[in-house]
Enzyme design. Sequence first.
Site, PDB file in Angstrom:
ATOM      1  N   TYR A  51       0.810  -1.226   0.000  1.00  0.00           N
ATOM      2  CA  TYR A  51       0.000   0.000   0.000  1.00  0.00           C
ATOM      3  C   TYR A  51       0.845   1.278   0.000  1.00  0.00           C
ATOM      4  O   TYR A  51       0.328   2.349  -0.294  1.00  0.00           O
ATOM      5  CB  TYR A  51      -0.948   0.012   1.203  1.00  0.00           C
ATOM      6  CG  TYR A  51      -0.353  -0.514   2.484  1.00  0.00           C
ATOM      7  CD1 TYR A  51       0.452   0.291   3.284  1.00  0.00           C
ATOM      8  CD2 TYR A  51      -0.562  -1.836   2.879  1.00  0.00           C
ATOM      9  CE1 TYR A  51       1.013  -0.200   4.442  1.00  0.00           C
ATOM     10  CE2 TYR A  51      -0.010  -2.337   4.041  1.00  0.00           C
ATOM     11  CZ  TYR A  51       0.777  -1.522   4.820  1.00  0.00           C
ATOM     12  OH  TYR A  51       1.339  -2.018   5.973  1.00  0.00           O
ATOM     13  N   VAL A  54       0.935   3.573  -3.124  1.00  0.00           N
ATOM     14  CA  VAL A  54      -0.305   4.259  -3.505  1.00  0.00           C
ATOM     15  C   VAL A  54      -0.909   5.078  -2.367  1.00  0.00           C
ATOM     16  O   VAL A  54      -1.856   5.839  -2.575  1.00  0.00           O
ATOM     17  CB  VAL A  54      -1.347   3.228  -4.021  1.00  0.00           C
ATOM     18  CG1 VAL A  54      -0.915   2.699  -5.380  1.00  0.00           C
ATOM     19  CG2 VAL A  54      -1.568   2.091  -3.024  1.00  0.00           C
ATOM     20  N   HIS A  55      -0.363   4.912  -1.167  1.00  0.00           N
ATOM     21  CA  HIS A  55      -0.923   5.630  -0.011  1.00  0.00           C
ATOM     22  C   HIS A  55       0.221   6.242   0.798  1.00  0.00           C
ATOM     23  O   HIS A  55       0.609   5.679   1.833  1.00  0.00           O
ATOM     24  CB  HIS A  55      -1.737   4.673   0.848  1.00  0.00           C
ATOM     25  CG  HIS A  55      -2.549   5.359   1.927  1.00  0.00           C
ATOM     26  ND1 HIS A  55      -2.018   5.785   3.109  1.00  0.00           N
ATOM     27  CD2 HIS A  55      -3.857   5.673   1.981  1.00  0.00           C
ATOM     28  CE1 HIS A  55      -2.957   6.330   3.858  1.00  0.00           C
ATOM     29  NE2 HIS A  55      -4.076   6.281   3.204  1.00  0.00           N
ATOM     30  N   PHE A  56       0.820   7.349   0.333  1.00  0.00           N
ATOM     31  CA  PHE A  56       0.508   8.037  -0.896  1.00  0.00           C
ATOM     32  C   PHE A  56       1.803   8.182  -1.692  1.00  0.00           C
ATOM     33  O   PHE A  56       2.880   8.181  -1.080  1.00  0.00           O
ATOM     34  CB  PHE A  56      -0.048   9.432  -0.581  1.00  0.00           C
ATOM     35  CG  PHE A  56      -1.348   9.396   0.181  1.00  0.00           C
ATOM     36  CD1 PHE A  56      -2.561   9.195  -0.482  1.00  0.00           C
ATOM     37  CD2 PHE A  56      -1.349   9.560   1.564  1.00  0.00           C
ATOM     38  CE1 PHE A  56      -3.751   9.178   0.220  1.00  0.00           C
ATOM     39  CE2 PHE A  56      -2.550   9.532   2.267  1.00  0.00           C
ATOM     40  CZ  PHE A  56      -3.745   9.331   1.590  1.00  0.00           C
ATOM     41  N   ASN A  61       2.399   6.288   4.035  1.00  0.00           N
ATOM     42  CA  ASN A  61       2.064   5.986   5.430  1.00  0.00           C
ATOM     43  C   ASN A  61       0.992   4.914   5.439  1.00  0.00           C
ATOM     44  O   ASN A  61       0.254   4.731   4.471  1.00  0.00           O
ATOM     45  CB  ASN A  61       1.632   7.245   6.186  1.00  0.00           C
ATOM     46  CG  ASN A  61       0.329   7.807   5.701  1.00  0.00           C
ATOM     47  OD1 ASN A  61      -0.736   7.419   6.166  1.00  0.00           O
ATOM     48  ND2 ASN A  61       0.400   8.713   4.731  1.00  0.00           N
TER      49      ASN A  61
END
Lengths: 159, 78
Positions: A51, A54-56, A61
């Site tokens: 993740y 893509v986050h972010f 985080n």
Amino acid sequence: MSEAHGFSLNCVQLQDYQPNRYPFLMIDYVEEVIPGKSAKGYKNLTANEWYFPVHFPGAPNMPGALQLEALAQMLTVAITTLPGLKGKVTHALQHRVRFRKEVFPGDKLIIETRVLSWSRGICKGAGSACVNSDVVCEADMLITIPEILEQYLPKRPRR
Amino acid sequence: MENKMKYVQAFVTSFSVNESSVEGLEYNSIPAWDSLGHMGLIAELEEAFSIQMEMDDIIDFSSFKKGFEILSKYGVKF
């Protein structure tokens, strides 16, 4: 392993008690589980977590929803280590969560959960996660083992 | 508090409904009386009447009206 005094579960062993798998297994190690009472352990966050890109982008985080999921998965282990419940699937019923700090790549998320009550397939529990001794999130959780809960539900209205 | 009032109050507390609307309640007849609500109601009744209900009775407890019959098995008089 002594259940009375608790025991640990490594990343392979814990999968006997926690049905989630990559990419949704959010705990790495259970340092001590006391069945029906508590479970504590951790998740090591590497830059390779799926993740983070893509986050972010540029500001990775850990999503709050996944922090909560980590707490719920640890609480699950405190229940599924009870006799006869190994590997049972759990569902979330209701959670109340407070996020306090961001969690970044390289952090060690230390998770502690405790069972407040366990009855007829419903577990009420509480937990918190820390990074470097700082609480990053805490939650009150209600999880269920549907297979047990459903045994107690009316099949249809009877008059 | 008389038993009928305790009984009504358990529904009011569990499902956040008015006293006047409990008479016709059945399992799944309102959103609050779902699986979780059902277990909350049973816990509320067990505490109110100091009883421990059997599994079959928890399953049979499918309406406000049916509950009178079930609780009478535990010595609760209305």
